[in-house]
Design an enzyme around this catalytic site. Structure first.
Site, PDB file in Angstrom:
ATOM      1  CG  ASN A 140     -26.192 -16.337  20.607  1.00 18.36           C
ATOM      2  OD1 ASN A 140     -26.224 -15.593  19.591  1.00 18.36           O
ATOM      3  ND2 ASN A 140     -26.254 -17.426  20.569  1.00 18.36           N
ATOM      4  CB  CYS A 313     -28.937 -26.319  18.627  1.00 17.82           C
ATOM      5  SG  CYS A 313     -29.115 -28.075  18.329  1.00 17.82           S
TER       6      CYS A 313
HETATM    7  N1  PLP Z   1     -31.439 -14.041  19.094  1.00 20.33           N
HETATM    8  C1  PLP Z   1     -30.463 -14.200  19.959  1.00 20.33           C
HETATM    9  C2  PLP Z   1     -29.141 -13.476  19.816  1.00 20.33           C
HETATM   10  C3  PLP Z   1     -30.622 -15.398  21.069  1.00 20.33           C
HETATM   11  O1  PLP Z   1     -29.577 -15.309  21.760  1.00 20.33           O
HETATM   12  C4  PLP Z   1     -31.847 -15.861  21.322  1.00 20.33           C
HETATM   13  C5  PLP Z   1     -32.081 -16.904  22.482  1.00 20.33           C
HETATM   14  O2  PLP Z   1     -31.353 -17.605  22.857  1.00 20.33           O
HETATM   15  C6  PLP Z   1     -33.178 -15.567  20.134  1.00 20.33           C
HETATM   16  C7  PLP Z   1     -32.458 -14.584  19.165  1.00 20.33           C
HETATM   17  C8  PLP Z   1     -34.467 -16.264  20.407  1.00 20.33           C
HETATM   18  O3  PLP Z   1     -35.168 -15.595  21.648  1.00 20.33           O
HETATM   19  P1  PLP Z   1     -36.440 -16.453  22.051  1.00 20.33           P
HETATM   20  O4  PLP Z   1     -35.866 -17.455  22.813  1.00 20.33           O
HETATM   21  O5  PLP Z   1     -37.154 -15.421  22.826  1.00 20.33           O
HETATM   22  O6  PLP Z   1     -37.097 -16.904  20.785  1.00 20.33           O
END
Ligand code: PLP
Length: 376
Positions: A140, A313
């Site tokens: 991300n 965060c």
């Molecule tokens: N996993 C990754 C790689 C993410 O970037 C995010 C959100 O930024 C999530 C999980 C969590 O997703 P959600 O916001 O739908 O809970």
């Protein structure tokens, strides 16, 4: 007031207009998908249509899709539900993996942020205990892709299951879950231009999973509770639109590459993480040494440009990025990175406005004291 320049698609994408319409329409219709009467059956049909759309996005069968409240819940369900006492996670996973797999063993990454396969292989042989291996599809913060096919092969050779958080990758690159052989895959609607608060865990045939949320038998018993039908309908449509939106991805790539090359020409002290390896077309992780990411984000915000601190965060606080630290970045670099991410509504004007604001800050900070005296 001028429209904000939104360059934070990896945090959340603006809801696509067709999706907003479909959600509003679904909200206006009565019916619980578990009810046996006509309105219940119609609601059930909509739920199953959305399941097909989401499954198609990642090359899965509809029966493999378990709807959840988002990517975070999908990651929690995968790790807790798989019930493996030995869990191996990459050092660059999202907090919704790292926080769940508290006693996990960490698989390190190299300077580009790519999992070290040789270390994973060593970790897999030291114990006969069948493990769960959690490695995300794309990061991300940096957008860097992981070698999922190789990871699956290694893990399966040692009886381990593989969970892949594809929250950032889905819709931005083609994913064929069944070809990859991944056992569990997490998805989130709002990264695709769908509504927030809905996602899915895609579960391969034969994978044993215990539910986290217990109650009724919805979602084949994997996740109790009346489904968020309007959200799921929006998720389904966002998935379908994303599947045919390769032009959006190409445009994001052009914009991102133009931003990076103009930025590096004008700001040689900047560092772009993950630039030498395959990564998401829409993401750029840029460090401006000497200026905290929080300061950059605030200064860009004042200029009407929305980006994230590479290390933001969920509480809104900024801390040193665990992703960049795992890649070997020093504290200064790891705390001075921002993330710029493009998406379906981005255009060339966004790059110009971003660069003007970012370079203004860079020049102010990096110009030599003698130049400043002259200027004064
Ligand atoms: N996993 C990754 C790689 C993410 O970037 C995010 C959100 O930024 C999530 C999980 C969590 O997703 P959600 O916001 O739908 O809970």
């Amino acid at each position: 007031m001028t429209e904000p320049i939104y360059l934070d698609y990896n945090a959340t994408a603006p809801v696509r207009p067709a999706v907003a319409e479909a959600v509003a329409e679904a909200l206006s219709v009565t019916g619980n998908p578990s009810s046996v009467h006509a309105l219940g059956r119609q609601a059930h049909r909509r739920l199953e249509d959305a399941r097909e759309q989401v499954a198609a996005l990642v090359g899965a069968a509809p029966a493999m899709v378990v709807f959840t409240s988002g990517g975070t819940e999908a990651n929690n369900l995968a790790i807790q539900g798989a019930g493996r006492s030995r869990v191996l996670v990459s050092a660059v996973e999202h907090d919704s993996v790292l926080a769940v797999a508290e006693n996990a063993e960490i698989i390190p990454v190299d300077e580009n942020g790519v999992v070290k396969l040789d270390v994973l292989a060593e970790l897999l042989v030291v114990s006969d205990e069948p493990a769960l291996v959690c490695v995300m599809y794309a990061n991300n913060e940096t957008g860097v892709f992981q070698p999922i096919e190789e990871i699956v092969k290694l893990a399966h050779d040692h009886g381990a299951l593989v969970h892949c958080d594809a929250v950032q990758a889905a819709g931005k690159t083609e994913i064929y879950m069944r070809r990859l052989g991944v056992d569990l895959m997490s998805l989130s609607s709002h990264k695709l231009g769908g509504p927030q608060g809905v996602g899915a865990l895609v579960v391969s045939d034969g994978v044993k999973l215990s539910p986290m949320v217990r109650g009724g038998g919805q979602e084949r018993g994997f996740r109790a509770g009346t489904e968020n039908l309007p959200g799921i309908v929006g998720f389904g449509l966002a998935a379908e639109i994303s599947m045919t939106a390769s032009a959006e991805v190409s445009k994001s790539k052009l914009l991102r590459n133009e931003l990076e090359s103009r930025l590096m020409d004008a700001a040689p002290k900047a560092v772009i993480y993950g630039r030498n390896v395959d990564r998401l077309a829409n993401t750029s992780c840029i460090a401006m040494p000497g200026i905290e990411s929080e300061t950059q984000v605030m200064s860009l915000d004042l200029a009407g440009v929305m980006v994230s601190a590479g290390s933001a965060c969920s509480s809104g606080k900024v801390r040193t990025s665990h992703v960049l630290t795992a890649m070997g970045a020093g504290d200064e670099a790891a705390s001075s990175a921002i993330r710029v991410s493009f998406g379906w509504r981005s255009d060339a004007g966004d790059v110009d406005v971003f660069l003007a604001a970012w370079l203004e800050l860079y020049t102010r900070h990096h110009e030599a004291p003698s130049d400043r005296a002259t200027a004064a």
